[in-house]
Motif scaffolding. Sequence first.
Motif, PDB file in Angstrom:
ATOM      1  N   VAL A 181       0.840  -1.204   0.000  1.00  0.00           N
ATOM      2  CA  VAL A 181       0.000   0.000   0.000  1.00  0.00           C
ATOM      3  C   VAL A 181       0.875   1.254   0.000  1.00  0.00           C
ATOM      4  O   VAL A 181       0.601   2.213  -0.730  1.00  0.00           O
ATOM      5  N   ALA A 182       1.942   1.220   0.787  1.00  0.00           N
ATOM      6  CA  ALA A 182       2.842   2.375   0.822  1.00  0.00           C
ATOM      7  C   ALA A 182       3.454   2.609  -0.554  1.00  0.00           C
ATOM      8  O   ALA A 182       3.551   3.745  -1.028  1.00  0.00           O
ATOM      9  N   TRP A 183       3.838   1.518  -1.203  1.00  0.00           N
ATOM     10  CA  TRP A 183       4.421   1.609  -2.550  1.00  0.00           C
ATOM     11  C   TRP A 183       3.416   2.213  -3.537  1.00  0.00           C
ATOM     12  O   TRP A 183       3.765   2.945  -4.444  1.00  0.00           O
ATOM     13  N   LEU A 184       2.121   1.881  -3.333  1.00  0.00           N
ATOM     14  CA  LEU A 184       1.095   2.429  -4.212  1.00  0.00           C
ATOM     15  C   LEU A 184       0.929   3.932  -4.024  1.00  0.00           C
ATOM     16  O   LEU A 184       0.755   4.672  -4.983  1.00  0.00           O
ATOM     17  N   PHE A 185       0.960   4.371  -2.766  1.00  0.00           N
ATOM     18  CA  PHE A 185       0.571   5.756  -2.510  1.00  0.00           C
ATOM     19  C   PHE A 185       1.758   6.716  -2.405  1.00  0.00           C
ATOM     20  O   PHE A 185       1.583   7.921  -2.582  1.00  0.00           O
ATOM     21  N   LEU A 199       2.300   8.999  -5.367  1.00  0.00           N
ATOM     22  CA  LEU A 199       1.235   9.991  -5.493  1.00  0.00           C
ATOM     23  C   LEU A 199       1.411  11.098  -4.453  1.00  0.00           C
ATOM     24  O   LEU A 199       1.201  12.279  -4.746  1.00  0.00           O
ATOM     25  N   ALA A 200       1.841  10.704  -3.251  1.00  0.00           N
ATOM     26  CA  ALA A 200       2.081  11.702  -2.208  1.00  0.00           C
ATOM     27  C   ALA A 200       3.243  12.609  -2.606  1.00  0.00           C
ATOM     28  O   ALA A 200       3.183  13.837  -2.418  1.00  0.00           O
ATOM     29  N   VAL A 201       4.278  12.005  -3.196  1.00  0.00           N
ATOM     30  CA  VAL A 201       5.420  12.795  -3.656  1.00  0.00           C
ATOM     31  C   VAL A 201       4.985  13.812  -4.709  1.00  0.00           C
ATOM     32  O   VAL A 201       5.382  14.978  -4.692  1.00  0.00           O
TER      33      VAL A 201
END
Lengths: 308, 275
Positions: free
Chosen positions: B18-22, B25-27
């Motif tokens: 999940v962290a890899w997914l988001f 996008l957060a960056v």
Amino acid sequence: MTAFFIWARRFAAYRALTELLARSPGARLFATALLPVAWILLANLAPLVQMLVISFYESYPLAEGTSAELTLRHYMAFIERPLYLSAFARSFIFATIVTALTLVVMFPVAYYIAKGAPRQRRVRLLLLVISPFWISEIIRSFAWMLMLSNRGAVNSFLSFIGYSGPPLDLLYNNVSLTIGVLYLTSLYMLLPLYSALEKIDDNLLEAAADLGATAPRRFMRIILPLARDGIVTGCTLTFLLIVGLYAMPLLLGGPSNTLFATIIGQVFGRAGDSWPLGSAFSIILIVAALAYVGIFMTIVQKRPRRQG
Amino acid sequence: MIKLIGRIALPTYFWIFVAWLFLPLAVMAAMGFRDSNFVAFPIQSWTTDWYRSVLTDREMSASLWVSLQVALISTAMGLVIGTPMAFMVARFTGAIRALLIAVIVLPAFIPIVVASISLRMFIGNFGFSTGIMAVAFGHAVSSVPFVVVMLLTRLNSMSTNLTDAARDLGADDFIVFFRIVLPYLAPALFGAFMFCMLLSFEDFTRSFFLGSFDPTFPVLLFAKLRFGFDPGLAAISTLVLIVTIALGLYAERFSRRRKLGNQGQVTAIGDNGNG
């Protein structure tokens, strides 16, 4: 709304139409099927047939008043020029590797949502994972460009934790392309895997455990065979998606590893007789990709379940 | 030991995923706040100027408007064609049904580049040129299979009692269709509507090959990214991303609430690609 149709009954034509529909099932079928059948023929089949025909033309569009000369020249060009053949091979190898990688990465994710997480949280977890996939391929490529570029997030993180060398070249190569494509395809793998895994009866696993089957054995003998349909569907969708990628290789990939779909796109960008050439390449891609997937399906599905 | 892996390793792996997914996008969202003309980390001074300026950027808003038009037209086409197509399929069983479904979902299995180009050559026969209508047509071709599958699922659960009763009471086929069948299909139709909109809005390849001089948003973004990027692009992408995800989540919630008793099922609202 009912009032409108009752009002319409004043007209003989409307009455005749409704009576015909009520009396004859054939007429009703005709009325529903007319538009869909026309669409299937015109939108799904005709463009591909035309593409097949054009791939044999000497040139296209035809000049005024001339008739088409047929040739196999464009198919020969594919075999003769190493540029095309190597891009084609690269596409298939790349798609195979990334499909396998997607399967390996996504299987635990799907398994956790379907079997590991509490039942009432499944939908929420699934939505959490699905939501980034509503976003455009281009935006997602862009996000990875920001992560991996020379002054991007990863490099600045590395220098933050004490790495002092020159920034790593993370972007515009096979690694960045693989990461980006994985980001694109994981959902196509997740949903089929999830729906296959979710159907597995927990009692089966418990019974196997009670009878002394170890976890790896349960995985090999129960989970994997029962998830097979999901694996096949997921791999098929993922493979076909990767083989048809156009934009992401241009944005994240390097200049030296062009994929076949990108070449097809570029052939059509040129003027002149490149339409038949591009059509021939397209036909080659469709036939090869579907044959490849078909062979994969037969191998995986025909394998007999071992006894004992 | 095994239990430990199940309890800890699996959830940990999931949340890393999940962290890899988001994270990217957060960056991207953060980059939109960078007070500089160049994209780089770390961000030392922050500004909201980029987010404010992209809202008034002519080129960007024009492309978003084109995207919206294309999405609306193609969705309308997809529903108008897909609905009777689902009825047609529902009439058949066995081999004919399987064959029909195979032909209908064919576009989902053709590599996207090839599908777009074959459509572009095909519409040329009729003197159609590339442009908004051509793009909308291309999107409709790709969304019809999904509409049919989504509606079929709902149609299969519909009993004929209601329509038979209405006919006995004197309703003709049109009344039956508009007053009974359509309302029954409404949740599936709404799901299909949202799905087609999202599918069209995020598509790049078809829009690229079938479009002409007014680019859709993804096409414009692609053109800009090939020549480098600035925080403004990150800002507009983030805004589009937020709207897209919000709409997607809303559609999911809506169609799930309408399907009580179907807990744990998520409708096939996914992503483009090979659609």
